[in-house]
Scaffold this motif. Structure first.
Motif, mmCIF file in Angstrom:
data_model
loop_
_atom_site.group_PDB
_atom_site.id
_atom_site.type_symbol
_atom_site.label_atom_id
_atom_site.label_comp_id
_atom_site.label_asym_id
_atom_site.label_seq_id
_atom_site.Cartn_x
_atom_site.Cartn_y
_atom_site.Cartn_z
ATOM 1 N N ASP A 116 37.090 44.805 36.109
ATOM 2 C CA ASP A 116 35.511 44.396 36.420
ATOM 3 C C ASP A 116 34.658 44.584 35.015
ATOM 4 O OD1 ASP A 116 35.312 47.063 35.673
ATOM 5 O OD2 ASP A 116 34.654 47.683 37.964
ATOM 6 N N GLU A 117 33.477 44.373 35.378
ATOM 7 C CA GLU A 117 32.570 44.549 34.140
ATOM 8 C C GLU A 117 32.585 45.554 33.397
ATOM 9 O OE1 GLU A 117 30.145 45.309 37.885
ATOM 10 O OE2 GLU A 117 31.725 44.082 37.345
ATOM 11 N N ASN A 118 33.010 46.674 34.262
ATOM 12 C CA ASN A 118 32.980 47.908 33.490
ATOM 13 C C ASN A 118 34.429 48.099 32.631
ATOM 14 O OD1 ASN A 118 30.490 48.635 33.790
ATOM 15 N ND2 ASN A 118 30.956 49.243 35.938
ATOM 16 N N GLY A 119 35.301 47.279 32.697
ATOM 17 C CA GLY A 119 36.703 47.524 32.073
ATOM 18 C C GLY A 119 37.806 48.111 33.151
ATOM 19 N N GLU A 120 37.489 48.439 34.349
ATOM 20 C CA GLU A 120 38.179 49.252 35.226
ATOM 21 C C GLU A 120 38.891 48.111 35.921
ATOM 22 O OE1 GLU A 120 38.455 52.347 35.363
ATOM 23 O OE2 GLU A 120 36.861 52.855 34.267
ATOM 24 N N SER A 180 49.700 51.145 34.196
ATOM 25 C CA SER A 180 49.781 50.749 32.746
ATOM 26 C C SER A 180 48.721 50.000 32.119
ATOM 27 C CB SER A 180 51.304 50.442 32.479
ATOM 28 O OG SER A 180 51.310 49.104 32.851
ATOM 29 N N GLY A 181 48.274 49.161 32.952
ATOM 30 C CA GLY A 181 47.381 48.041 32.205
ATOM 31 C C GLY A 181 48.050 46.981 31.359
#
Length: 745
Positions: A475-479, A445-446
């Protein structure tokens, strides 16, 4: 032929002159261009060096601020290690100073604490006429307690209040309100001249969002003393370069202070005639401070190669006066040679520039690597010293990093032992499954879990609680690549909470029992009061009839009664009177429990004389009443009963030919302490408690007319008001009845 030759010579002369002028202009412009490029490169190198050092100073100040925010407290050893490393790495940082905020109410305790830590004679001070004086009283102070390097002369500065330094006051105010590093004008702090960079340290782990919060929660100040002259350390600068760095006013934009000034040596007047000036200006902004950097260079164009070009052209023109073709060929070859030389020199300069740029890049990479290592050291120190349990996990629930507190919690001797393991390796299966499902829900869900009270069962069967916060790790990509969590052990708190809940239930049950018992006692007391009133009323009526009959008998048969008969009749009347007094005493004792309906302010200075007059003391007894007595709140009738009974008892039992009775009053804080003292027979210790019981007297009823009810009534009234009564006595010397009365009823 001659004419043709002359034309050729003239053409050669004209062509040579024109070529000479063209070549001279080309050489001039080319030289200026090359020197301007060199100047641009030098100016850019100087600008980057100065900008980098000012920016590093700002970053160092913020790192120190973060260090103070990351720890509950920073002791002198930690400060000296970090500050010493900064001074060693950055030679333009002359000193680092820390000043905590001390409130005025904590000033004396803080000075005493510093003396305990070994700073003899430590005081918060300021300077007046070049000598130390105690700092003027103000809401708070910023005294110097940590300084690196701490030289012999610097120890005299410990305790110096920065708020008394007027040159730094505006900078301190801006630094606290803005929450960023603020530079000051060039000043001398603790005998160290330099350019001060001030940054505030606040309570908590972050800089507050608003100026009002920052002014309220400031916890201390950090000052970095910078040497502008050292900004160009390890930077190659030509001796004919002029450098000037000015700090600009925030409001006007004009120069506030010249931070750095460097001038070249003077040159001769002849060389000044053949010279040109290059100047560049640039504005810099570091945090909240603006700077203006000006770089200039005087270039002497009295260069040999330019004169050689002109002389060679003139010689070539003169030598080829007769042979136009040879002159032109030689001029063409020379021109090609010069162009090739220029191209080779340009290539060499380009290679040198590339080498310099590579060296600078390598140096920056090395410095960045060292900075990353330092930041990692700070993070590791924080992770291993914070008492909360901190851990990182990947998407599969495997531990990727943890601090020492978490390792101890799961039973590992070191954090590295838990890397790659899951909760199923440390907790019971049901507990581990619950943790895993919760963390997978966060990953899917984040949404974080904040302030969750987690109940766990350890391998040895111990039930524990923790206050847990878990966040998704991106991570740096928002994942989302996992989760990280922070948990605090609240087991003692939960155990205390449960114990309090159990005690609360027990107290509630006990309170209900007491309330029920109190209601029963109140009902019984009311029944007893009613019973006493009815009994006393029903008993008094027959006693009045018997008294009347005996009185008639004595009056009608007085002549018949002899002396013994009259004595017996009088004795009978006295016994009936005593019986009537006992009944009245019982009634008064029951009424003493029903008070408080008519509370009023009573001036005892007016009440006591009326009580004494109503008792009508005989001539051999003297009663002393103070002139100044307090005004208290109570029932006038009950207070009159207290003084009547105590003074009356002292008169009744007085055995001295000259009796002395004194009323006293003392202010005892929350209560008034009254006393009635006499010089009567006194009371033996074994009877001093007994006399306050109802119907208890020390003499036979035939000797004194006493019912034994008066002192019990007094005791009941005093205790109803929340006071206490006791007797202090020496047999044969007298007694003192003492009681307390609360000021607030």
């Amino acid at each position: 032929m001659i004419l043709s030759l002359r034309n050729e010579r003239l053409a050669a002369l004209i062509g040579g002159a024109v070529a000479t002028i063209v070549l001279a202009m080309f050489a001039w412009n080319f030289g200026l261009t090359q020197n301007h490029r060199i100047f641009d490169f030098e100016a850019n190198t100087i600008r980057e060096s100065i900008f980098e050092r000012i920016q590093v100073s700002d970053a160092v100040a913020k790192s120190l601020q973060a260090l103070f925010h990351s720890s509950l407290s920073v002791d002198s050893d930690q400060f000296l290690i970090v500050a010493g490393e900064l001074i060693r790495r950055y030679p333009y940082i002359l000193s680092v100073t820390y000043c905590p905020r001390i409130r005025d109410r904590d000033r004396l305790a803080f000075e005493a604490e510093q003396e305990l830590w070994g700073i003899v004679g430590f005081r918060i001070f300021e300077y007046a006429a070049d000598h130390k004086v105690p700092a003027r009283a103000r809401p708070f102070y910023f005294p110097i307690i940590y300084r690196e390097p701490l030289l012999a002369k610097d120890t005299m500065a410990l305790g110096y209040d920065l708020l008394s330094f007027e040159a730094l006051t505006p900078t301190i105010t801006r630094a606290i309100a803005d929450g960023v590093a603020i530079p000051s004008p060039f000043v001398t702090l603790a005998e160290t001249p330099g350019y001060q960079v001030v940054i505030a340290v606040y309570e908590g782990k972050h800089v507050p969002a608003t100026s009002a919060e920052r002014l309220k929660s400031v916890n201390g100040l950090l000052c970095l003393t910078l040497s502008p002259e050292a900004f160009l350390t390890n930077t190659e600068v030509s001796p004919d370069i002029t450098i000037r760095l000015d700090s600009l006013s925030v409001t006007t934009g004009h120069e506030d202070e010249t931070v750095l000034m460097r001038k070249p040596a003077l040159v001769g007047k002849l060389r000044q005639l053949f010279s040109v000036n290059f100047i560049t200006k640039e504005s810099l902004r570091i945090s909240a401070q603006h700077f203006r950097l000006m770089i200039g260079k005087r270039l002497d164009v009295y260069h040999l190669e330019l004169w050689l070009v002109a002389l060679a052209i003139l010689v070539g023109l003169t030598g080829t006066w007769g042979v136009l073709v040879i002159l032109r060929s030689r001029a063409s070859l020379r021109q090609e040679l010069q162009i090739r030389q220029i191209a080779e020199r340009h290539l060499q300069e380009t290679n040198a520039e590339l080498d310099l740029v590579n060296a600078q890049l390598e140096q920056r990479v090395q410095e960045r690597t060292m900075e990353i290592a330092r930041q990692k050291y700070i993070l590791d120190t924080f992770m291993n010293t914070v008492p909360d349990r901190i851990y990182f996990k990947d998407r599969a629930g495997r531990i990727t990093s943890a601090n020492r507190a978490y390792a101890q919690y799961v039973g590992c001797s070191a954090p590295a032992e838990g890397i790659g393991k899951t909760d199923f390796d440390f907790f019971p299966k049901e507990t581990a499954r619950r943790k895993f499902e919760q963390e997978q829900a966060i990953i899917q869900s984040g949404q974080p879990v904040v302030g969750y009270e987690e109940e766990s069962m350890t391998e040895d069967g111990q039930l524990t609680w923790a206050l847990v916060t878990k966040m998704p790790l991106r991570d740096e990509n928002g994942e989302i690549i996992g989760i990280f969590g922070i948990s605090r052990d609240i087991t003692p708190l939960k155990q205390t909470q449960r114990a309090l809940e159990e005690h609360t239930l027990e107290l509630a049950a006990a309170y209900q029992q007491v309330a029920a018992r109190t209601a029963e006692l109140q009902a019984l007391n009311e029944e007893l009061n009613n019973f006493a009133h009815i009994v006393s009323h029903d008993l008094k009526a027959p006693l009045r009839n018997v008294t009347q009959l005996i009185t008639w008998l004595i009056a009608d048969y007085a002549a018949v009664f002899d002396a013994d008969g009259k004595e017996l009749a009088n004795l009978l009347l006295n016994r009936i009177k005593r019986m009537n007094d006992l009944i009245s005493g019982v009634l008064e004792y029951s009424r003493a429990g029903r008070m408080g309906d008519k509370l009023e302010e009573i001036d005892l200075s007016l009440l006591l004389p009326d009580v004494v007059d109503s008792l009508a003391p005989p001539p051999h007894i003297h009663i002393t009443v103070p002139n100044a007595l307090p005004t208290i709140v109570g029932d006038r009738t009950r207070l009159t009963q207290i003084f009547q009974n105590l003074i009356g008892n002292a008169m009744k039992f007085m055995d001295k030919p000259q009796g002395e009775i004194a009323v006293g009053c003392v202010d005892a804080g929350d209560v008034w302490r009254f006393s009635v003292t006499d010089n009567g027979p006194g009371i033996a210790p074994q009877y001093q408690e007994k006399i306050f019981q109802i119907f208890q007297t020390l003499q036979m009823s035939e000797q004194q007319e006493s019912t034994g009810v008066g002192l019990s009534i007094v005791k009941k009234i005093v205790e109803w008001y929340g006071g206490k009564i006791w007797v202090e006595s020496i047999v044969g010397e007298g007694s003192a009845f003492v009681w307390t009365f609360p000021k607030a009823v």
